[in-house]
Design an enzyme around this catalytic site. Structure first.
Site, mmCIF file in Angstrom:
data_model
loop_
_atom_site.group_PDB
_atom_site.id
_atom_site.type_symbol
_atom_site.label_atom_id
_atom_site.label_comp_id
_atom_site.label_asym_id
_atom_site.label_seq_id
_atom_site.Cartn_x
_atom_site.Cartn_y
_atom_site.Cartn_z
ATOM 1 N N ASN A 267 0.825 -1.215 0.000
ATOM 2 C CA ASN A 267 0.000 0.000 0.000
ATOM 3 C C ASN A 267 0.857 1.263 0.000
ATOM 4 O O ASN A 267 1.850 1.345 0.707
ATOM 5 C CB ASN A 267 -0.875 0.034 1.257
ATOM 6 C CG ASN A 267 -1.478 -1.303 1.574
ATOM 7 O OD1 ASN A 267 -2.271 -1.802 0.803
ATOM 8 N ND2 ASN A 267 -1.060 -1.900 2.676
ATOM 9 N N GLU A 300 8.371 -5.141 -1.214
ATOM 10 C CA GLU A 300 7.248 -4.204 -1.052
ATOM 11 C C GLU A 300 7.705 -2.783 -1.335
ATOM 12 O O GLU A 300 6.988 -1.998 -1.947
ATOM 13 C CB GLU A 300 6.641 -4.302 0.354
ATOM 14 C CG GLU A 300 6.189 -5.694 0.784
ATOM 15 C CD GLU A 300 5.328 -6.433 -0.225
ATOM 16 O OE1 GLU A 300 4.607 -5.777 -0.991
ATOM 17 O OE2 GLU A 300 5.388 -7.678 -0.269
ATOM 18 N N HIS A 303 7.925 -2.099 -5.024
ATOM 19 C CA HIS A 303 6.622 -1.894 -5.665
ATOM 20 C C HIS A 303 6.263 -0.408 -5.766
ATOM 21 O O HIS A 303 5.405 -0.041 -6.570
ATOM 22 C CB HIS A 303 5.517 -2.587 -4.863
ATOM 23 C CG HIS A 303 5.225 -3.995 -5.283
ATOM 24 N ND1 HIS A 303 5.088 -4.382 -6.599
ATOM 25 C CD2 HIS A 303 5.001 -5.121 -4.544
ATOM 26 C CE1 HIS A 303 4.800 -5.682 -6.651
ATOM 27 N NE2 HIS A 303 4.747 -6.153 -5.421
HETATM 28 N N1 B3K Z 1 0.781 -7.529 -3.811
HETATM 29 C C1 B3K Z 1 0.638 -8.288 -2.598
HETATM 30 C C2 B3K Z 1 -0.189 -9.498 -2.765
HETATM 31 C C3 B3K Z 1 -1.597 -9.312 -2.402
HETATM 32 C C4 B3K Z 1 -2.411 -10.552 -2.642
HETATM 33 C C5 B3K Z 1 -3.769 -10.481 -2.134
HETATM 34 N N2 B3K Z 1 -4.616 -11.559 -2.447
HETATM 35 C C6 B3K Z 1 1.954 -8.669 -2.024
HETATM 36 C C7 B3K Z 1 3.110 -8.596 -2.954
HETATM 37 O O1 B3K Z 1 3.206 -9.300 -3.918
HETATM 38 O O2 B3K Z 1 3.945 -7.760 -2.746
HETATM 39 ZN ZN ZN Z 2 4.611 -8.151 -4.960
#
Ligand code: B3K
Ligand code: ZN
Length: 876
Positions: A267, A300, A303
């Site tokens: 997030n 993370e 991302h």
């Molecule tokens: N993008 C999230 C994964 C969320 C999955 C939810 N069902 C974690 C990651 O790949 O960084």
């Molecule tokens: Zn990811």
């Protein structure tokens, strides 16, 4: 709930209305949280005027609705269990809604839920629609303002972006307002509220911006955040250096929560982590956990650019962010630790687990073309195979062009929701390469196979290499085209033991080169090959394929001793062990005496007694292929024969090399204070592999050392390893007191108790199933906590192969019972847990019937879309 509908990539259309800004207010309460949303909407330029507004919404109780300030009449809108439709809307307008939700009743852990009394959210992929009515799709990117109102139980109120206002309210309530200036899709929304404490640090970006870093945890975990914080700072620096990417807000927060379906979530500005993926302490976390935390924190964080600033147009493009980000975190970990070991570990896992996924009924391409439940597509194929595809691209275009391509991608698409083509186009433009055939990697499911043959012509000094590729049919695709496959290779001279210079079609390529396989069958003629070589093929696992070459055992022993590529040296050892294991499996099945292949013993002796080189690589090289990997190589899986053969080989090696193992153990024993440094981790791994061999024969010195290592209580890596060896030994007087002491000492720490559960349920002893059932009643166990389910049920079904596959079917029954219960509580976790049962086709008929019987028993239930999709595919 049955017969849910599929969504197709080919049906993609831009949304009818975009949200330009979302203004949210949460008045928190466990049973009735009120969510007010003001959405500023405008028609999408590519869509016709006059279409109704359709918003997603699930499990919401609508209390008020108005458009441009005017309350709507009952006939002006409609609500069903999935949508809110407003029949007529202007070109641009704002919509106010107010809904009620119940976080305390949310056991699916999607949307807003309570974990240990703390409010938190998980919105990817489609959780935001459980919070408020919204166009809950990634191509709708809006700025958000979020006001969170809490009580005395929630002194800390967090959301994305920067805090801009806070104040007191009547009745002991208070609020904080957050503003996130970066447009984002709803899946990146986050809110956390509770009694949390923080550790704070700072980072100055390359351009001189000061960023405050905070890690929020429950008070008792304040001493477990150092490593995550240090990892975060390393990752921030690395992304600046490797990709030129800086962080873009003044504040970056990480929150640890106990109940979380995955590892963590990226997030914007407020990453939420499974506590297992962030908390470490030398006394509670193993080396593997330290490394996992480092890589997940980095993943993370990365991302923020690969996912958040540039996001996915639709969920079919999921690997655009996940494959690329896994590749980025793998490179980061390789740079920070031992690159060869990182590659070996990743590939060992990949070839076991992703190959199995590709060979099973849920096989799908890196970009699927349809799904029923997107939550089922957070798979090894999307993540790990997606990363392998990006790695191939990086190797094909070369380092400099890859960086130019990624710069172009981030700059051109900043603030947009894009497709895999957009990414690959940037790489094609930056390199001038034609990547059109390469694109098949994204649409093909299944594992490609290469059959290789080689011939040396002494008189002509030529080496002829023939490569044939094919991808076997998968349930979703019967006919496959040839792929563009980069094969990195060397020719190792049998006289010199060195890589020979490579000349192909008159071109000098150096001694380590990448050749491009594009045809179903292709011949490569190397000239000026001055001595007979053994080919070292697919170095570094340059493509996610199965490669077969008729190596003799001497060839493999030669490569194990001489290959200049660390990865292929390891792989040669694995191949050699596999050939010997095949004989042992056959002997076991035919009821004849098993005989240890002396070439394996001598190869291992050579490694143990040779020059002490990279200890971490050595630890990998003397580790036998796992039972799961061996199973992957068999046409029909005989779990008992595989277990017996591998144990026989382990004991054979331990008996023959006992003194070497003992010496290696002693040489690598180290009492200095724990640090998760590559050097220390390497020593511990090597020492612990050696101890495992000694314990395989329950050697008295080994037993003594294991006990001492357990009692010395120096660090969790050593304690956990010793406890595992004692627990898995045949002697209850070794296992029971140690397990008891450990369980009592750590009863207060949920993450350590997860390890305690996992160690017990992976015991090879036949009474383990009863132990699983017994432990499910343990006060520290809860089906509502995904970490507990994974530690106990997941470990048993996934790692205790002999006992899970018991011929009376009791293991299967236990798994199915758990899935049926979890289907009601947490569909995402339930669907994942079924995996071992979906692999029924790989086993003997008796087990096939038992496994299918359990799948049918699950199918007879009222199923969530998640479980429905997996079971239907498994029984199709
Ligand atoms: N993008 C999230 C994964 C969320 C999955 C939810 N069902 C974690 C990651 O790949 O960084
Ligand atoms: Zn990811």
């Amino acid at each position: 709930m049955s017969d849910p509908q599929a969504t197709y990539l080919s049906d993609y259309r831009p949304p009818a209305y975009r949200v330009t800004h979302a203004d949210l207010t949460f008045d928190l309460d466990p049973a009735t949280t009120r969510v007010k949303a003001r959405l500023h909407l405008a028609r999408h330029p590519e869509r016709e005027p006059g279409e109704p507004l359709v918003l997603d919404g699930e499990g919401l109780s609508l209390k008020a609705i108005s458009l441009d300030g005017e309350p709507l009449e009952a006939d002006e809108y409609a609500v069903d269990d999935k949508h809110l439709t407003v029949h007529r809307v202007p070109e641009a307008f704002h919509l106010d809604t107010e809904v009620e939700i119940a976080p305390e009743a949310n056991t699916a852990l999607e949307g807003l839920y309570l974990s240990n009394g703390m409010y938190c959210t998980q919105c990817e992929a489609e959780g935001f629609r459980r919070i408020t009515f919204y166009p809950d799709r990634p191509d709708v990117m809006a700025t958000f303002s979020t006001t969170v109102i809490g009580g005395t139980g929630e002194p800390v109120l967090l959301s994305n972006g920067n805090p801009v206002e806070r104040g007191e309210l009547p009745g002991g309530r208070h609020f904080v307002t957050w503003e996130d200036p970066h447009p984002k899709p709803s899946y990146l929304f986050a809110l956390v509220a509770g009694d949390l404490k923080k550790v704070e640090d700072a980072f100055t970006t390359a351009s001189g911006r000061e960023v405050t870093l905070q890690i929020w945890v429950e008070e008792e975990n304040l001493d477990k955040t150092d490593h995550a914080m240090a990892s975060l700072k390393r990752a921030m620096r690395w992304d600046e250096q490797a990709y030129g990417r800086e962080y873009d807000l003044d504040l970056f927060m990480i929150v640890a929560v106990n109940d979380f379906n995955m590892g963590a979530m990226e997030n914007k500005g407020l990453n939420i982590f499974n506590s297992a993926a962030v908390l470490t302490h030398p006394h509670t976390a193993t080396d593997a956990a330290f490394q996992r935390v480092e890589s997940i924190v980095a993943h993370e964080y990365f991302h923020n650019w690969s996912g958040n600033r540039v996001t996915c147009r639709d969920w079919f493009q999921l690997s655009l962010k996940e494959g690329f980000t896994v590749f980025r975190d793998q490179c980061f970990s390789a740079d920070t630790n031992s690159p060869a070991v990182k590659r070996i570990e990743d590939v060992a896992f990949f070839r076991t687990a992703q190959f199995a996924e590709d060979a099973g009924p849920t096989a799908h391409p890196v970009r699927p073309d349809h799904y029923i439940e997107i939550g089922n597509f957070y798979t090894l194929t999307i993540y790990e195979k997606g990363a392998e595809v990006v790695r191939m691209l990086a190797n094909l275009v070369g380092e400099a062009a890859f960086r130019r391509g990624s710069d172009r991608y981030f700059e051109r698409f900043d603030g947009q929701a894009v497709t895999i083509e957009d990414f690959v186009d940037c790489m094609a433009e930056a390199s001038g390469l034609d990547l059109s055939q390469f694109m098949h990697w994204y649409s093909l499911s299944g594992t490609p196979e290469i059959d290789a043959f080689g011939e040396y012509d002494y008189a002509k000094a030529e080496y002829r290499l023939i490569l044939r590729q094919r991808t076997p049919a998968t349930p979703d695709q019967l006919d496959k085209q040839p792929l563009h496959i980069p094969v990195r290779l060397g020719l190792v001279g049998t006289k010199s033991g060195r890589d020979l210079p490579l000349t192909l079609d008159g071109e000098t390529l150096g001694s380590d080169a990448v050749i491009h396989l594009r045809e179903a069958e292709q011949e490569f003629l190397f000239t000026d090959v001055s001595e007979a070589p053994v080919p070292s093929l697919l170095r570094g696992f340059s493509a996610p394929v199965k490669l077969r070459f008729p190596y003799g055992r001497e060839d493999l022993a030669f490569l194990l001793a001489n290959d200049s590529d660390g990865f292929n040296r390891w792989d040669a050892g694995q191949r050699l062990a596999m050939l010997a294991l095949d004989d042992l499996i056959a002997a076991h099945r035919n009821g004849v005496e098993k005989v240890m292949d002396p070439r394996v013993t001598e190869a291992f002796r050579g490694l143990l007694e040779g020059e002490p080189e990279d200890r971490a690589v050595l630890a990998e090289m003397i580790t036998l292929p796992s039972e799961a990997y061996i199973a992957e190589q068999q046409p029909l899986v005989d779990v008992d024969a595989i277990h017996a053969a591998r144990e026989f080989m382990r004991r054979g090696l331990a008996t023959a090399l006992r003194d070497d193992f003992l010496r290696v153990y002693r040489e690598n024993q180290d009492d200095s204070p724990y640090a998760p440094t590559p050097e220390q981790i390497a020593r511990r791994s090597l020492k612990n592999v050696a101890l495992a061999y000694l314990m395989a024969i329950e050697d008295e010195d080994g037993v003594q050392l294991a006990r001492e290592q357990f009692e010395a209580d120096h660090n969790m890596t050593d304690v956990r390893h010793a406890l595992t060896l004692l627990t898995h030994s045949s002697r209850d007087e070794l296992s029971e007191p140690a397990l008891k002491a450990f369980g009592e000492k750590w009863a207060h720490d949920p993450l350590v108790m997860d390890q305690w559960f996992a160690i017990q349920v992976s015991r090879p002893q036949p009474d383990v199933l009863e132990r699983v059932k017994f432990l499910m009643q343990h006060p520290a166990f809860s089906l509502k906590n995904p970490n507990k389910v994974r530690a106990l049920i997941g470990t048993f079904a996934g790692q205790n192969r002999v006992n899970f596959h018991r011929i009376d079917g009791a293991g299967y029954r236990l798994l199915a019972d758990t899935v049926i219960e979890l289907n009601r509580l947490n569909p995402e976790i339930a669907a994942r847990l079924i995996t071992p049962l979906t692999r029924w086709a790989r086993f003997d008929e008796e087990r096939q019937e038992l496994m299918k019987g359990e799948l049918e028993r699950i199918r007879a239930e009222e199923l969530s879309p998640n479980v429905y999709e997996v079971v239907e595919k498994a029984l199709a």
